[in-house]
Design a protein around this motif. Structure first.
Motif, PDB file in Angstrom:
ATOM      1  N   TYR A 257      -4.639  11.337  -0.800  1.00  5.04           N
ATOM      2  CA  TYR A 257      -4.880  11.595  -0.156  1.00  5.04           C
ATOM      3  C   TYR A 257      -4.641  13.568  -0.041  1.00  5.04           C
ATOM      4  O   TYR A 257      -3.479  13.935  -0.412  1.00  5.04           O
ATOM      5  CB  TYR A 257      -3.693  11.850   1.507  1.00  5.04           C
ATOM      6  CG  TYR A 257      -4.859  11.166   2.103  1.00  5.04           C
ATOM      7  CD1 TYR A 257      -5.971  11.280   3.360  1.00  5.04           C
ATOM      8  CD2 TYR A 257      -4.616   9.267   1.499  1.00  5.04           C
ATOM      9  CE1 TYR A 257      -6.159   9.470   4.214  1.00  5.04           C
ATOM     10  CE2 TYR A 257      -5.424   8.720   2.525  1.00  5.04           C
ATOM     11  CZ  TYR A 257      -5.809   8.899   3.149  1.00  5.04           C
ATOM     12  OH  TYR A 257      -6.117   7.305   4.327  1.00  5.04           O
TER      13      TYR A 257
ATOM     14  N   LYS B  47      -2.781   5.551  -2.459  1.00  2.95           N
ATOM     15  CA  LYS B  47      -4.213   6.050  -1.779  1.00  2.95           C
ATOM     16  C   LYS B  47      -3.848   7.243  -1.557  1.00  2.95           C
ATOM     17  O   LYS B  47      -2.941   7.635  -0.825  1.00  2.95           O
ATOM     18  CB  LYS B  47      -4.553   5.199  -0.150  1.00  2.95           C
ATOM     19  CG  LYS B  47      -4.169   4.310  -0.208  1.00  2.95           C
ATOM     20  CD  LYS B  47      -5.462   2.923  -0.610  1.00  2.95           C
ATOM     21  CE  LYS B  47      -5.980   1.783  -0.163  1.00  2.95           C
ATOM     22  NZ  LYS B  47      -6.977   0.954  -0.950  1.00  2.95           N
TER      23      LYS B  47
ATOM     24  N   THR C  82       0.527  -1.410  -0.256  1.00  4.86           N
ATOM     25  CA  THR C  82      -0.268  -0.146   0.041  1.00  4.86           C
ATOM     26  C   THR C  82       1.341   1.293  -0.234  1.00  4.86           C
ATOM     27  O   THR C  82       1.977   1.499   0.499  1.00  4.86           O
ATOM     28  CB  THR C  82      -1.204   0.205   1.175  1.00  4.86           C
ATOM     29  OG1 THR C  82      -1.547  -1.211   1.143  1.00  4.86           O
ATOM     30  CG2 THR C  82      -1.920   1.345   1.431  1.00  4.86           C
TER      31      THR C  82
ATOM     32  N   HIS D 170      -1.926   3.620 -10.963  1.00  3.68           N
ATOM     33  CA  HIS D 170      -2.901   3.050 -10.052  1.00  3.68           C
ATOM     34  C   HIS D 170      -3.198   1.500 -10.371  1.00  3.68           C
ATOM     35  O   HIS D 170      -3.417   0.689 -10.051  1.00  3.68           O
ATOM     36  CB  HIS D 170      -4.272   4.362 -10.028  1.00  3.68           C
ATOM     37  CG  HIS D 170      -4.808   3.871 -11.703  1.00  3.68           C
ATOM     38  ND1 HIS D 170      -4.440   4.467 -12.060  1.00  3.68           N
ATOM     39  CD2 HIS D 170      -5.579   2.899 -11.339  1.00  3.68           C
ATOM     40  CE1 HIS D 170      -5.650   3.981 -13.454  1.00  3.68           C
ATOM     41  NE2 HIS D 170      -6.294   3.307 -12.764  1.00  3.68           N
TER      42      HIS D 170
ATOM     43  N   TYR E   3       0.860   5.556   0.623  1.00  2.78           N
ATOM     44  CA  TYR E   3      -0.505   6.601   0.739  1.00  2.78           C
ATOM     45  C   TYR E   3       0.518   7.568  -0.222  1.00  2.78           C
ATOM     46  O   TYR E   3       1.568   8.123  -0.052  1.00  2.78           O
ATOM     47  CB  TYR E   3      -0.459   6.819   2.035  1.00  2.78           C
ATOM     48  CG  TYR E   3      -0.838   5.750   2.135  1.00  2.78           C
ATOM     49  CD1 TYR E   3      -2.360   5.460   2.763  1.00  2.78           C
ATOM     50  CD2 TYR E   3      -0.296   5.035   2.983  1.00  2.78           C
ATOM     51  CE1 TYR E   3      -3.021   4.701   3.357  1.00  2.78           C
ATOM     52  CE2 TYR E   3      -1.320   3.383   3.456  1.00  2.78           C
ATOM     53  CZ  TYR E   3      -2.606   3.655   4.015  1.00  2.78           C
ATOM     54  OH  TYR E   3      -2.903   2.808   4.491  1.00  2.78           O
TER      55      TYR E   3
ATOM     56  N   ASN F   8      -1.070   0.059  -5.170  1.00  3.70           N
ATOM     57  CA  ASN F   8      -2.011  -0.126  -4.593  1.00  3.70           C
ATOM     58  C   ASN F   8      -1.932   1.104  -4.028  1.00  3.70           C
ATOM     59  O   ASN F   8      -1.492   1.693  -2.318  1.00  3.70           O
ATOM     60  CB  ASN F   8      -2.030  -1.213  -3.595  1.00  3.70           C
ATOM     61  CG  ASN F   8      -3.545  -0.912  -2.333  1.00  3.70           C
ATOM     62  OD1 ASN F   8      -4.340   0.032  -2.561  1.00  3.70           O
ATOM     63  ND2 ASN F   8      -3.373  -1.560  -1.845  1.00  3.70           N
TER      64      ASN F   8
END
Length: 204
Positions: free
Chosen positions: A90, A88, A63, A82, A65, A86
């Protein structure tokens, strides 16, 4: 007043950073840290348009971020990566917004603290770190020169309104009080007036 980062086209930023050689250095540092620490959960503050994310091995890092104040930068980053990572995303102002994820093993911050309140931002970042996590900072040190190097990409000059020299001692003291110990410090000299200092802290 809008944050100047919201007014800088992605092409201007990418070309500016490449022209002065800073994107290449940040790319190399990020690759080095990913290879050394092999995080399962990784966070990148100030991801811009994704410089360095090509070095992530999705078999190791499950993952990632990516955090940026500019939603257009995040959109470009997401579009690029993407399908292989993976991600994420923000879209936040780190100095004013808490983060809701946890157990980060490597948190990389390259040339962001100069444009925010460093201690307020670090306070929000620390909460995401897992046991023995590495917090890696790259800060810029200037001597007798403007903070933002002059190029033909004039939109970057807007950053002079919010840029400040980061006090390394204040950061180290704050992080130590919050359980992070300095484990590595190095300097990359860009020219006679500018250098990068990169610092690795570990959560004890």
């Amino acid at each position: 007043m809008n944050n100047p980062w919201l007014e800088i086209p992605s092409d201007d930023y990418e070309n500016h950073m490449s022209e002065i050689g800073q994107s290449q250095i940040l790319n190399q540092l990020l690759e080095k840290h990913l290879n050394q620490y092999k995080p399962k959960k990784f966070a990148l503050l100030g991801c811009s348009t994704g410089n360095g994310l090509e070095h992530i091995d999705s078999r190791i890092t499950k993952t990632t971020y990516v955090i940026d104040i500019n939603p257009k930068y995040l959109e470009i980053t997401y579009h690029k990566f993407h399908k292989t990572l993976n991600l994420k995303p923000y879209n936040i102002d780190i100095q004013n917004t808490a983060l809701d994820f946890r157990d980060i093993e490597l948190f990389f911050i390259g040339l962001v603290l100069e444009y925010v309140d460093p201690l307020k931002s670090l306070k929000n970042i620390i909460t995401t770190l897992g046991k023995n996590a590495i917090l890696s900072l790259v800060i810029q040190k200037n001597e007798k020169t403007t903070f933002v190097t002059s190029t033909k990409y004039k939109s970057l000059e807007k950053l002079s309104k919010i840029s400040n020299q980061v006090n390394e001692d204040n950061i180290s003291s704050f992080l130590l009080q919050n359980g992070l110990e300095l484990i590595n410090r190095d300097v990359i000299v860009l020219n006679k007036n500018k250098s990068f200092i990169y610092l690795n802290y570990q959560l004890l």
